[in-house]
Design a protein around this motif. Sequence first.
Motif, PDB file in Angstrom:
ATOM      1  N   GLY A   1      30.724  27.078 -41.531  1.00  0.00           N
ATOM      2  CA  GLY A   1      30.413  26.348 -42.631  1.00  0.00           C
ATOM      3  C   GLY A   1      30.823  25.221 -42.931  1.00  0.00           C
ATOM      4  O   GLY A   1      30.777  24.192 -43.273  1.00  0.00           O
ATOM      5  N   ILE A   2      31.864  24.968 -41.698  1.00  0.00           N
ATOM      6  CA  ILE A   2      31.745  23.247 -40.745  1.00  0.00           C
ATOM      7  C   ILE A   2      30.750  22.936 -39.911  1.00  0.00           C
ATOM      8  O   ILE A   2      30.006  21.690 -40.523  1.00  0.00           O
ATOM      9  N   ASN A   3      30.229  23.450 -39.450  1.00  0.00           N
ATOM     10  CA  ASN A   3      29.189  22.674 -38.588  1.00  0.00           C
ATOM     11  C   ASN A   3      27.985  24.617 -38.136  1.00  0.00           C
ATOM     12  O   ASN A   3      28.013  25.724 -37.436  1.00  0.00           O
ATOM     13  N   PRO A   4      26.940  24.473 -39.449  1.00  0.00           N
ATOM     14  CA  PRO A   4      25.853  25.540 -39.488  1.00  0.00           C
ATOM     15  C   PRO A   4      25.046  25.375 -37.982  1.00  0.00           C
ATOM     16  O   PRO A   4      24.220  26.584 -37.657  1.00  0.00           O
ATOM     17  N   ASP A   5      25.200  24.353 -36.993  1.00  0.00           N
ATOM     18  CA  ASP A   5      24.517  24.174 -36.385  1.00  0.00           C
ATOM     19  C   ASP A   5      24.433  24.762 -35.117  1.00  0.00           C
ATOM     20  O   ASP A   5      24.218  25.591 -33.740  1.00  0.00           O
ATOM     21  N   SER A   6      26.240  25.069 -35.407  1.00  0.00           N
ATOM     22  CA  SER A   6      26.987  25.929 -33.977  1.00  0.00           C
ATOM     23  C   SER A   6      26.860  26.742 -33.620  1.00  0.00           C
ATOM     24  O   SER A   6      25.837  28.157 -34.485  1.00  0.00           O
ATOM     25  N   LYS A   7      27.260  27.720 -32.246  1.00  0.00           N
ATOM     26  CA  LYS A   7      26.989  28.949 -32.361  1.00  0.00           C
ATOM     27  C   LYS A   7      28.438  29.360 -31.832  1.00  0.00           C
ATOM     28  O   LYS A   7      29.349  28.266 -30.876  1.00  0.00           O
ATOM     29  N   LEU A   8      29.271  30.984 -31.864  1.00  0.00           N
ATOM     30  CA  LEU A   8      30.251  31.204 -31.252  1.00  0.00           C
ATOM     31  C   LEU A   8      29.439  32.141 -30.382  1.00  0.00           C
ATOM     32  O   LEU A   8      28.884  33.243 -30.430  1.00  0.00           O
ATOM     33  N   LEU A   9      30.255  31.960 -29.329  1.00  0.00           N
ATOM     34  CA  LEU A   9      29.763  32.541 -27.582  1.00  0.00           C
ATOM     35  C   LEU A   9      31.240  33.574 -28.001  1.00  0.00           C
ATOM     36  O   LEU A   9      32.277  33.164 -27.434  1.00  0.00           O
ATOM     37  N   LYS A  10      31.510  34.740 -28.136  1.00  0.00           N
ATOM     38  CA  LYS A  10      32.817  35.858 -27.546  1.00  0.00           C
ATOM     39  C   LYS A  10      32.598  36.778 -26.586  1.00  0.00           C
ATOM     40  O   LYS A  10      32.095  37.110 -26.197  1.00  0.00           O
ATOM     41  N   LEU A  11      33.941  36.689 -25.276  1.00  0.00           N
ATOM     42  CA  LEU A  11      33.836  36.852 -24.447  1.00  0.00           C
ATOM     43  C   LEU A  11      35.583  36.081 -23.481  1.00  0.00           C
ATOM     44  O   LEU A  11      36.263  36.035 -24.202  1.00  0.00           O
ATOM     45  N   SER A  12      35.010  36.952 -22.490  1.00  0.00           N
ATOM     46  CA  SER A  12      36.785  37.154 -21.758  1.00  0.00           C
ATOM     47  C   SER A  12      37.137  36.470 -20.329  1.00  0.00           C
ATOM     48  O   SER A  12      35.935  36.877 -19.417  1.00  0.00           O
ATOM     49  N   ALA A  13      37.505  35.363 -19.564  1.00  0.00           N
ATOM     50  CA  ALA A  13      37.160  35.047 -18.651  1.00  0.00           C
ATOM     51  C   ALA A  13      38.374  35.702 -17.580  1.00  0.00           C
ATOM     52  O   ALA A  13      37.995  35.498 -16.788  1.00  0.00           O
ATOM     53  N   THR A  14      38.758  36.491 -18.188  1.00  0.00           N
ATOM     54  CA  THR A  14      40.132  37.508 -17.071  1.00  0.00           C
ATOM     55  C   THR A  14      39.084  38.288 -16.989  1.00  0.00           C
ATOM     56  O   THR A  14      38.780  38.862 -15.478  1.00  0.00           O
TER      57      THR A  14
ATOM     58  N   GLU B   1      28.399  22.055 -29.977  1.00  0.00           N
ATOM     59  CA  GLU B   1      27.804  22.411 -30.501  1.00  0.00           C
ATOM     60  C   GLU B   1      27.833  24.136 -30.493  1.00  0.00           C
ATOM     61  O   GLU B   1      27.516  24.885 -30.437  1.00  0.00           O
ATOM     62  N   LEU B   2      28.720  25.176 -29.478  1.00  0.00           N
ATOM     63  CA  LEU B   2      29.508  25.850 -29.310  1.00  0.00           C
ATOM     64  C   LEU B   2      30.721  26.451 -28.820  1.00  0.00           C
ATOM     65  O   LEU B   2      31.276  25.074 -28.494  1.00  0.00           O
ATOM     66  N   VAL B   3      30.884  26.904 -29.641  1.00  0.00           N
ATOM     67  CA  VAL B   3      32.487  27.232 -29.480  1.00  0.00           C
ATOM     68  C   VAL B   3      32.411  29.228 -28.715  1.00  0.00           C
ATOM     69  O   VAL B   3      32.020  30.102 -28.850  1.00  0.00           O
ATOM     70  N   LEU B   4      33.624  28.447 -27.438  1.00  0.00           N
ATOM     71  CA  LEU B   4      33.726  29.962 -27.024  1.00  0.00           C
ATOM     72  C   LEU B   4      34.615  30.618 -27.921  1.00  0.00           C
ATOM     73  O   LEU B   4      35.765  30.050 -27.178  1.00  0.00           O
ATOM     74  N   LEU B   5      35.435  31.468 -27.709  1.00  0.00           N
ATOM     75  CA  LEU B   5      35.505  32.424 -27.697  1.00  0.00           C
ATOM     76  C   LEU B   5      37.015  33.004 -27.079  1.00  0.00           C
ATOM     77  O   LEU B   5      36.071  34.275 -26.974  1.00  0.00           O
ATOM     78  N   ASN B   6      37.422  33.070 -26.067  1.00  0.00           N
ATOM     79  CA  ASN B   6      38.059  33.361 -24.974  1.00  0.00           C
ATOM     80  C   ASN B   6      39.382  34.280 -25.731  1.00  0.00           C
ATOM     81  O   ASN B   6      39.579  34.130 -26.654  1.00  0.00           O
ATOM     82  N   LYS B   7      39.660  34.891 -24.085  1.00  0.00           N
ATOM     83  CA  LYS B   7      40.615  35.868 -24.338  1.00  0.00           C
ATOM     84  C   LYS B   7      40.336  36.997 -25.037  1.00  0.00           C
ATOM     85  O   LYS B   7      41.263  37.480 -26.669  1.00  0.00           O
TER      86      LYS B   7
END
Length: 216
Positions: free
Chosen positions: A184-197, A158-164
């Motif tokens: 296109g694959i999962n309209p109910d999902s969400k992408l959060l952009k972040l850097s854990a570093t 349900e959530l994708v964390l775009l890391n780095k």
Amino acid sequence: MKITLNEDVLVDNNTAAAYLREQFIESKTLVINVMSSPGAGKTTLLEQTIAKLSNDFRIGVIEGDLATEIDADRIRAAGAQAVQINTKGGCHLDARMVAKTIPDFDLSEIDILFIENVGNLVCPSGYDLGQQHKISVLSVPEGNDKIPKYPVMFRRTELVLLNKIDLLPYLNFNVEVAEEDLMGINPDSKLLKLSATTGEGMDEWFNWIKEAYGKL
């Protein structure tokens, strides 16, 4: 020759998962299954999450790896209780493995339990671990092909964390394409952009956790 399956091949796993889910609900423990390919930054993400949220939440971590306690040691050093599961070659955790670790935790003393799954974009997504939430971590160096090449993983999270994202200026990664592929694959999902570093974008991740905990 036609083979007919009359019983779910995952029945044992799903039985264990149902048991775990009851335990987590009873103890009011938020459980998040964190999946990704190797090297996407799951452990670093959890280290920074523990550092930020440990004053407000009691955090535990189950670490899944083929071998060693390297990541579990990092989590302990960050200040959270960690239990290591070594699969000895298995490409994912299953609910029975997780159930064996639960006696090591006092769930009444754990507000949030993270399950850091084995690094793999295929197998982990198919196994229910009794969690309330499945999320995946995708890192910029992996490139734009991972979401379309591994649709089952991203369809089931349900959530994708775009890391780095601090590496975006140096690599050929298109964030807009990643968002379009995910929708296109999962309209109910969400992408959060972040850097854990660097910490960029991490507050949105912390707020997502707090909101999820508030819904228990």
